[in-house]
Design an enzyme around this catalytic site. Structure first.
Site, PDB file in Angstrom:
ATOM      1  N   LYS A   1       0.891  -1.171   0.000  1.00 36.84           N
ATOM      2  CA  LYS A   1       0.000   0.000   0.000  1.00 36.84           C
ATOM      3  C   LYS A   1       0.932   1.225   0.000  1.00 36.84           C
ATOM      4  O   LYS A   1       1.486   1.589   1.027  1.00 36.84           O
ATOM      5  CB  LYS A   1      -0.884  -0.021   1.258  1.00 36.84           C
ATOM      6  CG  LYS A   1      -2.193   0.726   1.131  1.00 36.84           C
ATOM      7  CD  LYS A   1      -2.099   2.179   0.740  1.00 36.84           C
ATOM      8  CE  LYS A   1      -1.712   3.076   1.904  1.00 36.84           C
ATOM      9  NZ  LYS A   1      -1.513   4.510   1.429  1.00 36.84           N
TER      10      LYS A   1
ATOM     11  N   CYS B   1      14.120  11.488   5.884  1.00 34.69           N
ATOM     12  CA  CYS B   1      13.962  11.202   7.313  1.00 34.69           C
ATOM     13  C   CYS B   1      15.298  11.220   8.042  1.00 34.69           C
ATOM     14  O   CYS B   1      15.357  11.537   9.213  1.00 34.69           O
ATOM     15  CB  CYS B   1      13.263   9.871   7.494  1.00 34.69           C
ATOM     16  SG  CYS B   1      13.996   8.606   6.480  1.00 34.69           S
TER      17      CYS B   1
ATOM     18  N   GLU C   1      10.380  16.971  13.984  1.00 35.24           N
ATOM     19  CA  GLU C   1      10.753  16.771  12.587  1.00 35.24           C
ATOM     20  C   GLU C   1       9.962  17.743  11.715  1.00 35.24           C
ATOM     21  O   GLU C   1       8.741  17.761  11.754  1.00 35.24           O
ATOM     22  CB  GLU C   1      10.419  15.325  12.200  1.00 35.24           C
ATOM     23  CG  GLU C   1      10.911  14.980  10.830  1.00 35.24           C
ATOM     24  CD  GLU C   1      10.638  13.533  10.493  1.00 35.24           C
ATOM     25  OE1 GLU C   1       9.480  13.101  10.629  1.00 35.24           O
ATOM     26  OE2 GLU C   1      11.582  12.837  10.092  1.00 35.24           O
TER      27      GLU C   1
HETATM   28  P1  NAD Z   1       2.465   8.876   7.111  1.00 33.76           P
HETATM   29  O1  NAD Z   1       2.785   8.132   8.337  1.00 33.76           O
HETATM   30  O2  NAD Z   1       1.331   9.805   7.135  1.00 33.76           O
HETATM   31  O3  NAD Z   1       2.198   7.885   5.892  1.00 33.76           O
HETATM   32  C1  NAD Z   1       3.023   6.812   5.576  1.00 33.76           C
HETATM   33  C2  NAD Z   1       2.197   5.704   4.963  1.00 33.76           C
HETATM   34  O4  NAD Z   1       1.283   5.226   5.942  1.00 33.76           O
HETATM   35  C3  NAD Z   1       1.352   6.141   3.774  1.00 33.76           C
HETATM   36  O5  NAD Z   1       1.282   5.092   2.827  1.00 33.76           O
HETATM   37  C4  NAD Z   1      -0.020   6.359   4.394  1.00 33.76           C
HETATM   38  O6  NAD Z   1      -1.079   6.202   3.481  1.00 33.76           O
HETATM   39  C5  NAD Z   1      -0.039   5.255   5.425  1.00 33.76           C
HETATM   40  N1  NAD Z   1      -0.966   5.484   6.536  1.00 33.76           N
HETATM   41  C6  NAD Z   1      -1.425   6.668   7.032  1.00 33.76           C
HETATM   42  N2  NAD Z   1      -2.286   6.445   8.044  1.00 33.76           N
HETATM   43  C7  NAD Z   1      -2.376   5.109   8.207  1.00 33.76           C
HETATM   44  C8  NAD Z   1      -3.089   4.267   9.104  1.00 33.76           C
HETATM   45  N3  NAD Z   1      -3.900   4.756  10.048  1.00 33.76           N
HETATM   46  N4  NAD Z   1      -2.922   2.926   8.989  1.00 33.76           N
HETATM   47  C9  NAD Z   1      -2.096   2.412   8.063  1.00 33.76           C
HETATM   48  N5  NAD Z   1      -1.418   3.139   7.175  1.00 33.76           N
HETATM   49  C10 NAD Z   1      -1.531   4.487   7.249  1.00 33.76           C
HETATM   50  O7  NAD Z   1       3.820   9.591   6.724  1.00 33.76           O
HETATM   51  P2  NAD Z   1       4.120  10.458   5.453  1.00 33.76           P
HETATM   52  O8  NAD Z   1       3.626  11.820   5.709  1.00 33.76           O
HETATM   53  O9  NAD Z   1       3.671   9.753   4.223  1.00 33.76           O
HETATM   54  O10 NAD Z   1       5.732  10.401   5.455  1.00 33.76           O
HETATM   55  C11 NAD Z   1       6.519  11.301   6.172  1.00 33.76           C
HETATM   56  C12 NAD Z   1       7.041  10.653   7.436  1.00 33.76           C
HETATM   57  O11 NAD Z   1       7.699   9.417   7.163  1.00 33.76           O
HETATM   58  C13 NAD Z   1       8.099  11.490   8.094  1.00 33.76           C
HETATM   59  O12 NAD Z   1       7.814  11.552   9.477  1.00 33.76           O
HETATM   60  C14 NAD Z   1       9.393  10.754   7.849  1.00 33.76           C
HETATM   61  O13 NAD Z   1      10.398  10.928   8.782  1.00 33.76           O
HETATM   62  C15 NAD Z   1       8.955   9.345   7.820  1.00 33.76           C
HETATM   63  N6  NAD Z   1       9.897   8.540   7.039  1.00 33.76           N
HETATM   64  C16 NAD Z   1      10.736   7.679   7.681  1.00 33.76           C
HETATM   65  C17 NAD Z   1      11.650   6.935   6.969  1.00 33.76           C
HETATM   66  C18 NAD Z   1      12.589   5.972   7.627  1.00 33.76           C
HETATM   67  O14 NAD Z   1      13.168   5.144   6.954  1.00 33.76           O
HETATM   68  N7  NAD Z   1      12.769   6.014   8.902  1.00 33.76           N
HETATM   69  C19 NAD Z   1      11.691   7.042   5.596  1.00 33.76           C
HETATM   70  C20 NAD Z   1      10.813   7.924   4.970  1.00 33.76           C
HETATM   71  C21 NAD Z   1       9.905   8.657   5.710  1.00 33.76           C
END
Ligand code: NAD
Length: 470
Positions: free
Chosen positions: A170, A279, A377
């Site tokens: 997803k 990130c 962040e």
């Molecule tokens: P997000 O958590 O909103 O979304 C990430 C994914 O989770 C998306 O596919 C989203 O649709 C899904 N999602 C959202 N709500 C959900 C739920 N209730 N249940 C299941 N899935 C759900 O994050 P974002 O805004 O897409 O990404 C930015 C964040 O990701 C930043 O905080 C960044 O630091 C982090 N990030 C971390 C890494 C790492 O490797 N540590 C890498 C990239 C991004």
């Protein structure tokens, strides 16, 4: 890349169960460039069933054959490199050159690394009178974010396939076209039907249905700490494996013996790349009190060179941020930094263009460790520079957040930097500007996550052990 109006399930593009769609927006000009289906729990269920049915066959496929399919996938991605770069630029907004080199280049390298690992890894170990079998965990639910859209997919799917697992992906709602392109590549590479499946959709609907599905054995999630915490709780309640790659607030520690200009310039480049949406970015620069003013001046000059503009224009060193929500969030953090007393030495909250989600690259001086911009962040092109008194003070500041994903240390010799790095509570440290290594484990200490991606450590996440005693 033309959007598919279906889901890739069981080796085919199938119509979605529901009528809803998600508009894909180009953040550089705010135009809608496509529509993808918004999957429901029923779509997720169909995908998980397909993955479950394909599991016994794929798990029993010899590792050399799994390796051959991953190598074929790497080759397809390499052949479609330009299209990948164009697609990522269209939906994420990163400058085209960066998309070619990093958004396309890194996943090709990672897929290649898993093609080799699948062929060479020992899926059996001996210890005393036991033989330990390393077996696939089962069906993987992979949930990925938008900031490195293809890398994050490949960093989960390639090791899962190498281990013998089957997958339902997803992807993030902002970057589904890259995920559809990846599904086409999997198909072209001859991966058997059902081994990889794609359901596009909203996080709280399709994402949540996948994380909660009882047919999923492991949830691998990359995204925000808030959603990660929720997914971890759901997985814990179901006694299901979970891997979480979450946020970061990494420190770039410049020790007094370092080449200050180099450390500052590389540090600024690190924060500005991908519009700060990395990130592991070193968003806090720590400089000794005696060198502070010089470092601030160097950083302000360096940041001014990052001109934000059209990602197809070669002169643009920075694209927009991904969407309207991030645009106001990042500028909100800049306003908060000013409100709490930090000093803007480059940039500021105003957008440099009327159209598109552009943020002006911003550098803050006089930042104290407790300020919001030093703790939370931001996920935008914003750097905070903090002074320290001595090494112990630098360490306290570096370790003084809830995160622990990455970091950097600079010193005249590597040994001095390594001694400091050993004391940092973080999962990755670049010594004097060390290069990215696709085989090194990547993942967080503290609230930056659970588990590791990439290399053999990343492969191990998708394996479980069975001990046979003789
Ligand atoms: P997000 O958590 O909103 O979304 C990430 C994914 O989770 C998306 O596919 C989203 O649709 C899904 N999602 C959202 N709500 C959900 C739920 N209730 N249940 C299941 N899935 C759900 O994050 P974002 O805004 O897409 O990404 C930015 C964040 O990701 C930043 O905080 C960044 O630091 C982090 N990030 C971390 C890494 C790492 O490797 N540590 C890498 C990239 C991004």
């Amino acid at each position: 890349m033309k959007a598919h109006d279906g889901m890739y399930i069981d080796g085919d593009w199938r119509p979605a169960v529901g009528p809803d769609t998600i508009a894909v927006v180009n953040p550089a000009d705010e135009q809608v460039i496509g529509q993808v289906p918004a999957g429901t729990a029923e779509d997720v269920d169909a995908a998980v069933r397909a993955a479950r049915a394909a599991l016994p066959g794929w798990a029993a496929t010899p590792p050399a054959e799994r390796a051959a399919r991953i190598a074929a996938l790497r080759d397809v991605l390499a052949a479609r490199r330009e299209e990948i770069a164009e697609t990522v630029t269209a939906e994420l907004g990163s400058p085209l050159g960066f998309s070619q080199m990093v958004h396309a280049g890194v996943p090709i390298a990672v897929a290649g690394s898993y093609a080799e690992l699948a062929a060479s890894y020992s899926f059996e170990e001996k210890t005393g009178n036991s033989t330990v079998l390393l077996e696939p965990v089962g069906v993987v639910g992979a949930i990925t974010p938008w900031n490195y859209p293809l890398h994050q997919i490949v960093a989960k799917v390639a090791p899962a396939l190498a281990a013998g697992c089957t997958v339902v992906l997803k992807p993030a709602e902002d970057t589904p076209l890259t995920a559809q392109l990846f599904a086409e590549a999997v198909h072209e590479a001859g991966v058997p039907a059902g081994v990889f499946n794609l359901v596009t959709g909203l996080g709280p609907v399709a994402g949540q249905a996948l994380a909660e599905h009882e047919g999923v054995d492991l949830v691998s999630f990359t995204g925000s700490t808030a959603v990660g915490r929720q997914i971890g709780a759901t997985a814990g309640a179901a006694v299901k494996r979970v891997a979480l790659e979450l946020g970061g607030k990494s420190a770039n520690v410049i020790l007094p013996s370092a080449d200050l200009a180099k450390a500052v310039n590389v540090g600024v480049a690190n924060v500005m790349s991908n519009s700060g949406q990395t990130c592991s970015a070193w968003t806090r620069m720590l400089v000794h009190r005696d060198q502070y003013d010089e470092a601030v001046a160097l950083a302000a000059t360096a940041a001014a060179k990052y001109v934000a503009g059209d990602p197809h224009n070669q002169a643009s060193r920075l694209g927009p941020v991904v969407n309207a929500k991030q645009h106001s969030r990042v500028r909100g953090y800049i306003a908060k930094g000013i409100e709490e007393g930090a000093r803007v030495v480059a940039g500021g909250p105003d957008s440099p263009h009327e159209r598109g989600y552009y943020v002006t690259p911003t550098v803050f001086a006089d930042v104290t460790p407790s300020m919001t911009i030093a703790q939370e962040e931001i996920f935008g092109p914003v750097l905070s520079i903090l002074p320290y008194e001595d090494e112990d003070d630098a360490l306290r500041i570096a370790n003084g957040t809830v995160y622990g994903l990455a970091g950097a240390v600079w010193a005249a010799d590597a040994e001095e930097a390594v001694a400091f790095a050993r004391r940092m509570d973080t999962g990755q440290v670049d010594i004097n500007g060390g290069r990215f290594n696709p085989l090194a484990p990547f993942g967080g200490y503290k609230q930056s996550g659970v588990g590791r991606e990439l290399g053999t450590h990343g492969l191990a996440e998708y394996l479980q052990t069975k001990s046979l005693q003789f």
